[in-house]
Design a protein around this motif. Structure first.
Motif, PDB file in Angstrom:
ATOM      1  N   GLN A   3       0.838  -1.191   0.000  1.00  0.00           N
ATOM      2  CA  GLN A   3       0.000   0.000   0.000  1.00  0.00           C
ATOM      3  C   GLN A   3       0.878   1.248   0.000  1.00  0.00           C
ATOM      4  OE1 GLN A   3      -2.415   0.779   3.428  1.00  0.00           O
ATOM      5  NE2 GLN A   3      -4.067   1.450   2.104  1.00  0.00           N
ATOM      6  N   LYS A   4       0.590   2.181  -0.870  1.00  0.00           N
ATOM      7  CA  LYS A   4       1.464   3.348  -1.027  1.00  0.00           C
ATOM      8  C   LYS A   4       0.827   4.624  -0.488  1.00  0.00           C
ATOM      9  CE  LYS A   4       4.356   0.786  -3.384  1.00  0.00           C
ATOM     10  NZ  LYS A   4       5.371   0.059  -2.642  1.00  0.00           N
ATOM     11  N   ILE A   5       1.689   5.480   0.024  1.00  0.00           N
ATOM     12  CA  ILE A   5       1.257   6.805   0.469  1.00  0.00           C
ATOM     13  C   ILE A   5       1.550   7.785  -0.663  1.00  0.00           C
ATOM     14  CG2 ILE A   5       1.632   8.653   2.135  1.00  0.00           C
ATOM     15  CD1 ILE A   5       2.608   6.507   4.107  1.00  0.00           C
ATOM     16  N   VAL A   6       0.574   8.609  -1.005  1.00  0.00           N
ATOM     17  CA  VAL A   6       0.784   9.615  -2.044  1.00  0.00           C
ATOM     18  C   VAL A   6       0.502  10.985  -1.429  1.00  0.00           C
ATOM     19  CG1 VAL A   6       0.071  10.411  -4.322  1.00  0.00           C
ATOM     20  CG2 VAL A   6       0.003   7.978  -3.782  1.00  0.00           C
ATOM     21  N   LEU A   7       1.421  11.928  -1.641  1.00  0.00           N
ATOM     22  CA  LEU A   7       1.234  13.265  -1.088  1.00  0.00           C
ATOM     23  C   LEU A   7       0.665  14.160  -2.181  1.00  0.00           C
ATOM     24  CD1 LEU A   7       4.614  13.419   0.822  1.00  0.00           C
ATOM     25  CD2 LEU A   7       2.377  12.638   1.639  1.00  0.00           C
ATOM     26  N   MET A   8      -0.398  14.867  -1.847  1.00  0.00           N
ATOM     27  CA  MET A   8      -1.144  15.574  -2.873  1.00  0.00           C
ATOM     28  C   MET A   8      -0.717  17.029  -3.057  1.00  0.00           C
ATOM     29  SD  MET A   8      -2.829  13.014  -3.768  1.00  0.00           S
ATOM     30  CE  MET A   8      -4.020  13.650  -4.961  1.00  0.00           C
ATOM     31  N   ASP A   9       0.023  17.588  -2.101  1.00  0.00           N
ATOM     32  CA  ASP A   9       0.444  18.971  -2.302  1.00  0.00           C
ATOM     33  C   ASP A   9       1.799  19.230  -1.649  1.00  0.00           C
ATOM     34  OD1 ASP A   9      -0.136  20.053   0.540  1.00  0.00           O
ATOM     35  OD2 ASP A   9      -2.022  19.073  -0.038  1.00  0.00           O
ATOM     36  N   GLU A  10       2.419  20.288  -2.082  1.00  0.00           N
ATOM     37  CA  GLU A  10       3.779  20.630  -1.673  1.00  0.00           C
ATOM     38  C   GLU A  10       3.850  20.933  -0.175  1.00  0.00           C
ATOM     39  OE1 GLU A  10       7.524  20.777  -1.790  1.00  0.00           O
ATOM     40  OE2 GLU A  10       6.330  20.073  -3.492  1.00  0.00           O
ATOM     41  N   ALA A  11       2.833  21.636   0.346  1.00  0.00           N
ATOM     42  CA  ALA A  11       2.852  21.997   1.764  1.00  0.00           C
ATOM     43  C   ALA A  11       2.883  20.736   2.624  1.00  0.00           C
ATOM     44  CB  ALA A  11       1.626  22.851   2.102  1.00  0.00           C
ATOM     45  N   THR A  12       2.111  19.750   2.246  1.00  0.00           N
ATOM     46  CA  THR A  12       2.087  18.492   2.989  1.00  0.00           C
ATOM     47  C   THR A  12       3.435  17.780   2.850  1.00  0.00           C
ATOM     48  OG1 THR A  12      -0.261  18.310   2.544  1.00  0.00           O
ATOM     49  CG2 THR A  12       0.839  16.325   3.256  1.00  0.00           C
ATOM     50  N   ALA A  13       3.963  17.765   1.644  1.00  0.00           N
ATOM     51  CA  ALA A  13       5.221  17.043   1.396  1.00  0.00           C
ATOM     52  C   ALA A  13       6.371  17.613   2.204  1.00  0.00           C
ATOM     53  CB  ALA A  13       5.555  17.082  -0.098  1.00  0.00           C
ATOM     54  N   SER A  14       6.319  18.912   2.526  1.00  0.00           N
ATOM     55  CA  SER A  14       7.478  19.509   3.177  1.00  0.00           C
ATOM     56  C   SER A  14       7.367  19.568   4.696  1.00  0.00           C
ATOM     57  CB  SER A  14       7.714  20.916   2.612  1.00  0.00           C
ATOM     58  OG  SER A  14       6.548  21.674   2.796  1.00  0.00           O
ATOM     59  N   LEU A  15       6.297  18.999   5.265  1.00  0.00           N
ATOM     60  CA  LEU A  15       6.195  18.949   6.732  1.00  0.00           C
ATOM     61  C   LEU A  15       7.352  18.141   7.303  1.00  0.00           C
ATOM     62  CD1 LEU A  15       2.385  18.186   7.011  1.00  0.00           C
ATOM     63  CD2 LEU A  15       3.529  20.310   7.685  1.00  0.00           C
ATOM     64  N   LYS A  16       7.856  18.579   8.459  1.00  0.00           N
ATOM     65  CA  LYS A  16       8.990  17.875   9.071  1.00  0.00           C
ATOM     66  C   LYS A  16       8.510  16.993  10.225  1.00  0.00           C
ATOM     67  CE  LYS A  16      12.451  20.102   6.935  1.00  0.00           C
ATOM     68  NZ  LYS A  16      12.056  19.974   5.518  1.00  0.00           N
ATOM     69  N   LEU A  17       9.066  15.768  10.295  1.00  0.00           N
ATOM     70  CA  LEU A  17       8.572  14.808  11.280  1.00  0.00           C
ATOM     71  C   LEU A  17       9.668  14.263  12.184  1.00  0.00           C
ATOM     72  CD1 LEU A  17       6.719  12.459   8.819  1.00  0.00           C
ATOM     73  CD2 LEU A  17       5.758  14.441   9.931  1.00  0.00           C
TER      74      LEU A  17
END
Lengths: 195, 334
Positions: free
Chosen positions: B282-296
């Motif tokens: 199962q794959k995770i897909v990020l739909m926008d840049e703001a979400t992709a750049s969150l730091k964890l």
């Protein structure tokens, strides 16, 4: 050789420590009479295992660990003049830990963060606050001391006390590393036969 | 019944916990290290107790996943739920979605089906998606394969060579008079009594992390392009190497998969989900840049997409949607 020592300690962490819940359960069989302390038995077993020179050639760590524990228990009873040894099932037949990975273990792991949070929630208030600032927020001991108006040495005492409570609690719960242990020795044994 | 040795056991464990805390302090001095080594080496019971406390300490780092994205540190974040309306984690785990079970299934199947394809000359060892495997080679070199990986072993007279065909593996190379050679599409690595991890990235590079010992990298023409030692990493690509030092914590983080985990320490959500996607159908897909750049930050089991997505959506203003074909789409919550 410090590299060899590091490797041995890594092995101990990886293969032996996760066996603690299973070893405690096993140790309880020897302590029915109350003459043997479960915690001491596990503690002593760990001390023997970590200094075991031939760890690299072990293919079945759980079986070996339970054999060591049994020997210590039997010795102790002999020393204390307790002769009758109830029949304890053969170690090889014992399943220590969880060696069959299955979907239910996914649930276990997912609940693990919960478990950790629950353990922390049960600490005495001051310990809990210090521990939360350290482990959840990653503040330094000095920052915690300033924020809570404590000395650094008090912060460190609180952290050590919290860690003692948490590590004992964690040892009561079978955790997911056990999957790994079970899986890795089985895989290795299997491949040993091939090579 | 109280026995004489029990207080002693507790004393040892208490001392071990104090050492863990002292050594974890930012200002731990070299004298502390020496005093610690002396204490530890005095008795195997000390050593074992220290490992036990230190391992719990590391495990408790998972709590970092509960850190809210912003705001001042709240010392009462984990206060018992009854006290006030503190932020809390749901009491029950309503997570028995079919695909979580499927992820577990992949692990089981991976373990049961042996993919080690043996030929007389060059045995190959491979792992399926989500599987890990330990192989001990005839010279006692220990090789640990990560998810979706393949290694061909070519041991001939006077030569120890393995080829990393795909994925990632850790090699704990046994000391031996023969050099140990790891062939990759980006060149050869020669190790002597070393511990190193090699990973083929999707960008056609080979990434090497050396934990112990010495490793030499040569290009296809046989010319040495890098010489690596403890706590160094290199990216090999097209006959060139970029070397840099990494701290031991970073080495541990990169090798967290050996504990079946993904450790995050300030990586972006894009990097984190790429990691999860290495292990899961199962794959995770990020739909926008703001979400992709969150730091964890945090510590997750490799197959625990569920827990990961839950942590992300708990902490950040991100919503998750599972498509009919099982993709998890994360986007900014509106």
């Amino acid at each position: 050789m410090s590299n060899a020592d590091d490797a041995r300690r890594a092995w101990f962490r990886r293969e032996i420590l996760p066996l603690e819940p299973g070893l405690r359960a096993y140790a309880r069989r020897f302590s029915r009479s109350g003459a043997v302390d479960v915690e001491d038995l596990v503690h002593e077993t760990f001390a023997r295992l970590i200094s075991y020179e031939n760890w690299e050639s072990l293919t079945n760590a759980p079986a070996f660990a339970s054999r060591v524990l049994k020997n210590i228990a039997v010795d102790q009873r002999r020393r204390e003049g307790i002769v009758a040894i109830e029949s304890v099932a053969d170690v090889e037949a014992l399943s220590i830990g969880v060696d069959q990975p299955g979907p239910e273990l996914d649930v276990l792991w997912r609940d693990e963060l919960r478990l950790l949070a629950d353990i922390v929630a049960q600490l005495p208030e001051r310990l809990r606050q210090v521990f939360t600032l350290r482990k959840v927020y990653g503040l330094s001991h000095k920052q915690i001391a300033d924020r809570l108006g404590l000395s650094v040495s008090t912060v460190e005492k609180h952290l050590a006390k919290s860690l003692r409570i948490c590590s004992d609690e964690l040892a009561r719960h079978p955790r997911t590393e056990t999957i790994k242990t079970g899986a890795s020795w089985r895989a290795r044994r299997h491949l040993d036969g091939k090579t | 019944m109280a026995r004489a040795s029990s207080p002693r056991r507790e004393d040892i464990r208490q001392a071990a916990a104090e050492w863990v805390i002292r050594l974890a302090a930012s200002g731990a001095a070299p004298e502390d290290q020496a005093a610690f080594a002396a204490w530890r080496d005095a008795d195997p019971a000390h050593e074992a107790a220290y490992e036990r406390e230190a391992s719990a300490w590391v495990e408790l780092d998972r709590l970092r996943a509960l850190r809210p994205g912003d705001g001042l540190p709240d010392p009462d974040l984990l206060a018992p739920i009854r006290s006030t309306s503190r932020r809390s984690i749901p009491r029950t785990a309503p997570w028995r979605r079919p695909w979580a079970v499927a992820a577990g299934f992949v692990l089981v199947v991976g373990l049961v089906t042996t993919l080690a394809v043996s030929t007389f000359t060059s045995p190959a060892y491979a792992t399926a998606l989500g599987e890990r495997r330990v192989v001990v080679l005839p010279d006692r070199t220990r090789m640990e394969l990560n998810t979706n990986s393949k290694v061909v072993v070519r041991y001939r007279r006077g030569q120890r060579e393995v080829e990393l065909v795909r994925g990632e593996a850790v090699f704990e190379v046994a000391a031996d008079s023969r050099p140990f050679i790891i062939a990759t599409p980006d060149g050869h690595l020669t190790a002597q009594g070393a511990e190193l991890a090699v990973r083929l990235t999707t960008g056609d590079e080979a990434s090497v992390v050396v934990r112990q010992g010495k490793v030499s990298a040569t290009n296809a023409a046989g010319r040495e392009v890098a010489s690596l030692t403890r706590a160094q990493t290199a990216l090999l690509n097209d006959g060139r190497a970029r070397v840099r030092a990494v701290d031991p914590g970073e080495v541990d983080r990169r090798l967290a998969w050996r504990q079946g985990a993904i450790a995050l320490d300030g990586q972006s959500l894009a990097e984190a989900s790429a990691e999860f996607n290495r292990y899961n159908v199962q794959k995770i897909v990020l739909m926008d840049e703001a979400t992709a750049s969150l730091k964890l930050g945090g510590y997750f089991r490799t197959s625990d997409i569920d827990g990961f997505v839950r942590a992300v959506t708990d902490v950040f203003p991100v919503s998750a949607e599972t498509t009919p074909d099982g993709e998890i789409r994360l986007r900014q919550a509106s």
